[in-house]
Design a protein around this motif. Sequence first.
Motif, PDB file in Angstrom:
ATOM      1  N   UNK A  14       0.838  -1.197   0.000  1.00 45.60           N
ATOM      2  CA  UNK A  14       0.000   0.000   0.000  1.00 45.60           C
ATOM      3  C   UNK A  14       0.870   1.243   0.000  1.00 45.60           C
ATOM      4  N   UNK A  15       0.216   2.417   0.074  1.00 42.36           N
ATOM      5  CA  UNK A  15       0.963   3.683  -0.021  1.00 42.36           C
ATOM      6  C   UNK A  15       2.019   3.814   1.073  1.00 42.36           C
ATOM      7  N   UNK A  16       1.747   3.218   2.231  1.00 43.96           N
ATOM      8  CA  UNK A  16       2.694   3.360   3.331  1.00 43.96           C
ATOM      9  C   UNK A  16       3.987   2.581   3.088  1.00 43.96           C
ATOM     10  N   UNK A  17       3.915   1.515   2.294  1.00 41.56           N
ATOM     11  CA  UNK A  17       5.098   0.694   2.057  1.00 41.56           C
ATOM     12  C   UNK A  17       5.753   0.991   0.717  1.00 41.56           C
ATOM     13  N   UNK A  18       5.091   1.757  -0.148  1.00 36.56           N
ATOM     14  CA  UNK A  18       5.670   2.090  -1.450  1.00 36.56           C
ATOM     15  C   UNK A  18       6.597   3.294  -1.292  1.00 36.56           C
ATOM     16  N   UNK A  19       7.860   3.101  -1.561  1.00 35.88           N
ATOM     17  CA  UNK A  19       8.824   4.208  -1.507  1.00 35.88           C
ATOM     18  C   UNK A  19       9.303   4.600  -2.904  1.00 35.88           C
ATOM     19  N   UNK A  20       8.976   3.751  -3.896  1.00 36.06           N
ATOM     20  CA  UNK A  20       9.370   4.052  -5.272  1.00 36.06           C
ATOM     21  C   UNK A  20       8.440   3.307  -6.223  1.00 36.06           C
ATOM     22  N   UNK A  21       8.461   3.735  -7.487  1.00 37.94           N
ATOM     23  CA  UNK A  21       7.715   3.050  -8.547  1.00 37.94           C
ATOM     24  C   UNK A  21       8.709   2.548  -9.588  1.00 37.94           C
ATOM     25  N   UNK A  22       8.285   1.545 -10.340  1.00 39.20           N
ATOM     26  CA  UNK A  22       9.095   1.001 -11.432  1.00 39.20           C
ATOM     27  C   UNK A  22       8.452   1.388 -12.755  1.00 39.20           C
ATOM     28  N   UNK A  23       9.162   2.169 -13.555  1.00 35.60           N
ATOM     29  CA  UNK A  23       8.649   2.606 -14.840  1.00 35.60           C
ATOM     30  C   UNK A  23       8.882   1.538 -15.899  1.00 35.60           C
ATOM     31  N   UNK A  24       8.364   1.799 -17.083  1.00 34.88           N
ATOM     32  CA  UNK A  24       8.443   0.838 -18.185  1.00 34.88           C
ATOM     33  C   UNK A  24       9.895   0.547 -18.562  1.00 34.88           C
ATOM     34  N   UNK A  25      10.206  -0.732 -18.678  1.00 38.55           N
ATOM     35  CA  UNK A  25      11.521  -1.154 -19.159  1.00 38.55           C
ATOM     36  C   UNK A  25      11.398  -1.485 -20.649  1.00 38.55           C
ATOM     37  N   UNK A  26      12.084  -0.727 -21.474  1.00 39.60           N
ATOM     38  CA  UNK A  26      11.939  -0.897 -22.912  1.00 39.60           C
ATOM     39  C   UNK A  26      12.525  -2.215 -23.393  1.00 39.60           C
ATOM     40  N   UNK A  27      13.614  -2.612 -22.793  1.00 36.67           N
ATOM     41  CA  UNK A  27      14.247  -3.873 -23.181  1.00 36.67           C
ATOM     42  C   UNK A  27      15.294  -4.241 -22.142  1.00 36.67           C
ATOM     43  N   UNK A  28      15.587  -5.513 -22.062  1.00 40.78           N
ATOM     44  CA  UNK A  28      16.669  -5.964 -21.184  1.00 40.78           C
ATOM     45  C   UNK A  28      18.016  -5.941 -21.901  1.00 40.78           C
ATOM     46  N   UNK A  29      17.971  -5.630 -23.199  1.00 41.65           N
ATOM     47  CA  UNK A  29      19.195  -5.555 -23.998  1.00 41.65           C
ATOM     48  C   UNK A  29      19.725  -4.122 -23.947  1.00 41.65           C
ATOM     49  N   UNK A  30      20.968  -3.958 -23.544  1.00 46.20           N
ATOM     50  CA  UNK A  30      21.535  -2.634 -23.331  1.00 46.20           C
ATOM     51  C   UNK A  30      21.555  -1.805 -24.601  1.00 46.20           C
ATOM     52  N   UNK A  31      21.804  -2.435 -25.750  1.00 48.62           N
ATOM     53  CA  UNK A  31      21.867  -1.685 -27.010  1.00 48.62           C
ATOM     54  C   UNK A  31      20.517  -1.054 -27.352  1.00 48.62           C
ATOM     55  N   UNK A  32      19.434  -1.765 -27.081  1.00 45.40           N
ATOM     56  CA  UNK A  32      18.106  -1.212 -27.349  1.00 45.40           C
ATOM     57  C   UNK A  32      17.787  -0.093 -26.358  1.00 45.40           C
TER      58      UNK A  32
END
Length: 303
Positions: A2-20
């Motif tokens: 919940x809001x009390x335990x959320x200290x950050x959010x995870x945004x969209x990861x475009x790719x796991x490949x560094x070049x992309x």
Amino acid sequence: MNNQTISYFLLLEFSKIQHIQLLHFFLFFVLYLATVVTNLLIISAVAFDHQLHSPMYFFLMNLALQDLGIVSVIVPKSMINSLMDTRHISYSGCVAQIFLFLFFEASDFSLLTVMAYDRYVAICHPLHYEIVMNWKACIEITIVVWFAGLLYGMLHTAGTFSILFCSNVINQFFCEIPQLLKLSCSGLNLLEVGFLVIGIIAGLGCFTFIVVSYAVIFKTVLRIPSEKGRQKALSTCLPHLIVVSMLIVTGSFGYMRSPSDTPSYLDFGLTVLYSLLPPLFNPIIYSMRNRNIKYVLSKLWRF
């Protein structure tokens, strides 16, 4: 979670490949740089050339400032995340991003409404234009526009973050409201529903005002006896009308969809469409149709 335990959010990861990821950084960097340069050129042209010291260009300069604010709030964080191969944004950072984005977007649409009124007075009541749209009135109107955006941003942000979040994974490259509401544990609360209704009513009011203004403007333009006079009148209206239409159409596509539960190229594309393209194309559209701006920009380029 919940809001009390959320200290950050995870945004969209475009790719796991560094070049992309680096490709995403490069594409967003080019888009951001182009938007910043085009809007700064408009601001510089209006600020430094007395030929453009009139209400229409004063409002256009403020529009460019708002467009700069919109892209600067959401693009740099996404670029940094791609470059650093991370997805994190702090809870307070997400709150600030939502607030500033809403602030600039609401101010932007409010100002476009004012610019429609400016064109209405200039074309339908030209003899009273300097009296109605004097500098004192323009400054007061602009202050109201920025304050309205500030108030809307504060209220809508408060409503958005008053809900309880069951997840911290945002399937978008910035903290977008539809995606955040999707994370709610119990759906919308009454506070957020109230702010949404207020926003919809205000937006429809501005849209109706713009439509009515241009209906009267086109009716007046058709009565102008000379073809040259009609073309001159339309040349000052068409850029504004195109910008308004682009903002409404892209915004409708972006906010009237139902966001998916998993990362989607369609969601990403629609979000880019309404959040990044209008700030880039607004100054280009105004420059292409306006001889005065093109002349001043050519002087600045030679300088």
